[in-house]
Design a protein around this motif. Structure first.
Motif, short mmCIF file in Angstrom:
data_model
loop_
_atom_site.label_atom_id
_atom_site.label_comp_id
_atom_site.label_asym_id
_atom_site.label_seq_id
_atom_site.Cartn_x
_atom_site.Cartn_y
_atom_site.Cartn_z
N GLU A 157 0.81 -1.23 0.00
CA GLU A 157 0.00 0.00 0.00
C GLU A 157 0.84 1.27 0.00
N PRO A 158 1.85 1.42 0.86
CA PRO A 158 2.66 2.64 0.80
C PRO A 158 3.60 2.68 -0.40
N MET A 159 3.96 1.53 -0.96
CA MET A 159 4.88 1.50 -2.09
C MET A 159 4.18 1.61 -3.43
N ALA A 160 2.85 1.48 -3.46
CA ALA A 160 2.10 1.48 -4.73
C ALA A 160 2.35 2.74 -5.56
N PRO A 161 2.34 3.96 -5.00
CA PRO A 161 2.60 5.13 -5.84
C PRO A 161 3.98 5.12 -6.47
N PHE A 162 4.98 4.59 -5.77
CA PHE A 162 6.34 4.55 -6.30
C PHE A 162 6.47 3.50 -7.40
N ILE A 163 5.77 2.38 -7.21
CA ILE A 163 5.80 1.34 -8.24
C ILE A 163 5.11 1.84 -9.50
N ILE A 164 3.97 2.50 -9.36
CA ILE A 164 3.25 3.03 -10.52
C ILE A 164 4.07 4.12 -11.20
N ALA A 165 4.67 5.02 -10.41
CA ALA A 165 5.50 6.08 -10.99
C ALA A 165 6.72 5.50 -11.70
N GLY A 166 7.30 4.45 -11.16
CA GLY A 166 8.42 3.80 -11.82
C GLY A 166 8.03 3.22 -13.16
N GLY A 167 6.83 2.64 -13.24
CA GLY A 167 6.34 2.13 -14.51
C GLY A 167 6.10 3.22 -15.52
N ILE A 168 5.58 4.35 -15.07
CA ILE A 168 5.33 5.48 -15.97
C ILE A 168 6.65 6.05 -16.48
N VAL A 169 7.64 6.19 -15.61
CA VAL A 169 8.95 6.70 -16.02
C VAL A 169 9.62 5.73 -16.99
N TYR A 170 9.52 4.44 -16.71
CA TYR A 170 10.09 3.43 -17.61
C TYR A 170 9.46 3.53 -18.99
N TYR A 171 8.14 3.65 -19.04
CA TYR A 171 7.44 3.77 -20.33
C TYR A 171 7.85 5.05 -21.05
N GLY A 172 7.99 6.16 -20.32
CA GLY A 172 8.38 7.42 -20.93
C GLY A 172 9.79 7.37 -21.52
N VAL A 173 10.71 6.77 -20.79
CA VAL A 173 12.08 6.65 -21.30
C VAL A 173 12.11 5.74 -22.52
N TRP A 174 11.32 4.68 -22.50
CA TRP A 174 11.26 3.75 -23.62
C TRP A 174 10.73 4.45 -24.87
N GLN A 175 9.67 5.23 -24.72
CA GLN A 175 9.11 5.96 -25.86
C GLN A 175 10.07 7.05 -26.34
N GLY A 176 10.76 7.72 -25.41
CA GLY A 176 11.74 8.73 -25.80
C GLY A 176 12.90 8.13 -26.57
N GLN A 177 13.35 6.96 -26.15
CA GLN A 177 14.44 6.29 -26.85
C GLN A 177 13.99 5.90 -28.25
N ASN A 178 12.78 5.38 -28.39
CA ASN A 178 12.29 5.02 -29.72
C ASN A 178 12.14 6.25 -30.61
#
Length: 67
Positions: A21-42
């Motif tokens: 429960e307390p880690m959920a926002p960080f896990i979700i934000a990490g996924g969003i950052v990962y997706y953003g970096v992936w799209q930026g690299q492409n």
């Protein structure tokens, strides 16, 4: 009393501390950052500078010259 389970017996114990429960926002934000970096690299691999670079995975292989 003998110890049962070895070194990993601590991981099977149910702790009263909430973890997900307390880690959920960080896990979700990490996924969003990962997706953003992936799209930026492409997006950067499709620029004119790197479109024909042999290190680019999406570059079309150049045809060898005929003898």
């Amino acid at each position: 009393m003998p110890r049962v389970g070895g070194a990993f017996a601590l991981f099977r114990r149910k702790w009263p501390t909430p973890v997900w429960e307390p880690m959920a926002p960080f896990i979700i934000a990490g996924g969003i950052v990962y997706y953003g970096v992936w799209q930026g690299q492409n997006a950067l691999t499709d620029t004119d500078e790197f479109r024909n670079d042999p290190r680019n995975r999406n570059a079309k292989p150049s045809k060898p010259e005929a003898h």
